[in-house]
Design an enzyme around this catalytic site. Structure first.
Site, short mmCIF file in Angstrom:
data_model
loop_
_atom_site.label_atom_id
_atom_site.label_comp_id
_atom_site.label_asym_id
_atom_site.label_seq_id
_atom_site.Cartn_x
_atom_site.Cartn_y
_atom_site.Cartn_z
N HIS A 1 4.21 -6.81 5.00
CA HIS A 1 4.53 -5.78 4.01
C HIS A 1 3.48 -4.68 4.14
O HIS A 1 2.29 -4.92 3.99
CB HIS A 1 4.53 -6.34 2.59
CG HIS A 1 4.99 -5.33 1.58
ND1 HIS A 1 6.30 -5.22 1.17
CD2 HIS A 1 4.30 -4.36 0.91
CE1 HIS A 1 6.41 -4.23 0.30
NE2 HIS A 1 5.21 -3.70 0.12
N CYS A 2 3.94 -3.47 4.42
CA CYS A 2 3.02 -2.35 4.67
C CYS A 2 3.01 -1.41 3.48
O CYS A 2 4.04 -0.83 3.12
CB CYS A 2 3.45 -1.59 5.93
SG CYS A 2 2.37 -0.21 6.36
N VAL A 3 1.84 -1.24 2.86
CA VAL A 3 1.73 -0.35 1.70
C VAL A 3 1.89 1.10 2.11
O VAL A 3 2.29 1.94 1.29
CB VAL A 3 0.39 -0.56 0.98
CG1 VAL A 3 0.31 -1.95 0.38
CG2 VAL A 3 -0.79 -0.31 1.91
N VAL B 1 5.53 1.65 2.14
CA VAL B 1 6.14 1.18 0.90
C VAL B 1 7.36 0.32 1.19
O VAL B 1 8.39 0.43 0.52
CB VAL B 1 6.53 2.37 0.00
CG1 VAL B 1 6.64 1.92 -1.45
CG2 VAL B 1 5.56 3.52 0.11
#
Length: 308
Positions: free
Chosen positions: A156-158, A161
């Protein structure tokens, strides 16, 4: 023990909630860095050179930098928003395996196994998510931030998003690739101004433009170096046909059943059509011929036991 487990679960929940709340902030941050860079490169330094009284060589250099900068910027933003807005892949409702996909054997699953977890059915080869209460396809993992199972989840890449999974992994890799090229071009193009900033000579421009140029150089240099590390890591993952999660979980395994050789591993992510390799899209022919691009089925070595 019970209290400590409850506190840990609460902390994880708060952490995941915080990551979901970062959404619009991270997009604005990315656009802010792009805006500062655009102002420093185009409006402050190289744009005015096109209409200045400098020589032909100066104009040619400025034009070359601006054309390359804008081409890479378009590709960077195209890939970035493709990752942001493309669903990484969800398990279809009421999905059921037609055979034992973990071993590649034509071993139909019974109806009784569909309604039970692996522990209840006695078949440990069936992957089941207790959080989503559903069966999981091969290489699928549950994302605590998104609150669902993601097909071939990488992480999951911030920054985007979104989860990076089967349906947008290629777009993410291209985003890293074009980000590295763009930040490298910006760093090199602003390097003379950065050196002049620390020299004793007179520096043209207002304090505001000088500060923006300095900030753009530092930001792009930092991003170029950090993205290069991520790019090298993901090139290694693609060459072995694995994901970040799988590489971590199987770091002690000597063999990996989905490793089909570097060429085929590359095709499992980027497709066969070379015209589409450098854009965030797939040809209709690739989508038809390569099941892995849909995230539910993956070719594997039948002679190896499943490593999951």
């Amino acid at each position: 023990m019970h209290r400590s487990g409850a506190v840990m679960a609460w902390n994880v929940f708060r952490f995941c909630t915080a990551l979901r709340g970062l959404g619009s902030i991270m997009i604005l941050l990315v656009l802010g860095v792009v805006g500062v860079t655009y102002y420093a490169v185009v409006l402050t330094n190289y744009g005015p050179s096109l209409t200045s009284s400098g020589g032909f060589l100066d104009v040619l250099i400025a034009l070359s930098v601006l054309v390359l900068f804008h081409c890479l910027l378009v590709m960077l933003l195209w890939c970035y928003f493709s990752v942001v807005f493309t669903d990484p892949g969800s398990v279809p409702p009421n999905w059921r395996p037609e055979l034992d996909e973990e071993r590649g054997e034509a071993d139909p699953l019974t109806t009784s196994e569909f309604g039970a977890s692996p522990a209840d059915s006695g078949n440990t080869r069936i992957r089941f998510c207790r959080k989503c209460n559903q069966l999981k396809p091969p290489r699928c993992h549950h994302c605590s931030v998104c609150g669902r199972c993601v097909l071939k989840m990488d992480h999951h890449c911030v920054w985007v998003v979104n989860c990076v999974g089967a349906l947008n992994y290629k777009y993410f890799l291209l985003f890293l690739f074009y980000t590295f090229l763009e930040t490298t071009v910006v760093t090199l193009s602003l390097l003379p101004q950065f050196i002049t900033f620390f020299s004793d000579g007179e520096i043209p421009g207002t304090p505001g433009t000088l500060a923006t140029t300095f900030l753009a150089f530092v930001l792009n240099l930092a991003f170029a170096l950090s993205v290069l590390g991520f790019l090298i890591m993901h090139i290694s993952l693609v060459s072995g046909n694995t994901t970040t999660i799988e590489a971590y979980e199987k770091k002690t395994s000597p063999k990996w059943r989905y490793d089909l050789g570097r060429k085929r591993n590359f095709e499992q992510v980027f497709g066969l059509d070379k015209r589409y390799w450098f854009i965030p899209a797939y040809s209709e022919e690739d989508l038809r011929r390569i099941p892995a691009l849909h995230g539910l089925e993956y070719p594997s070595k039948p002679d190896l036991d499943a490593q999951e």
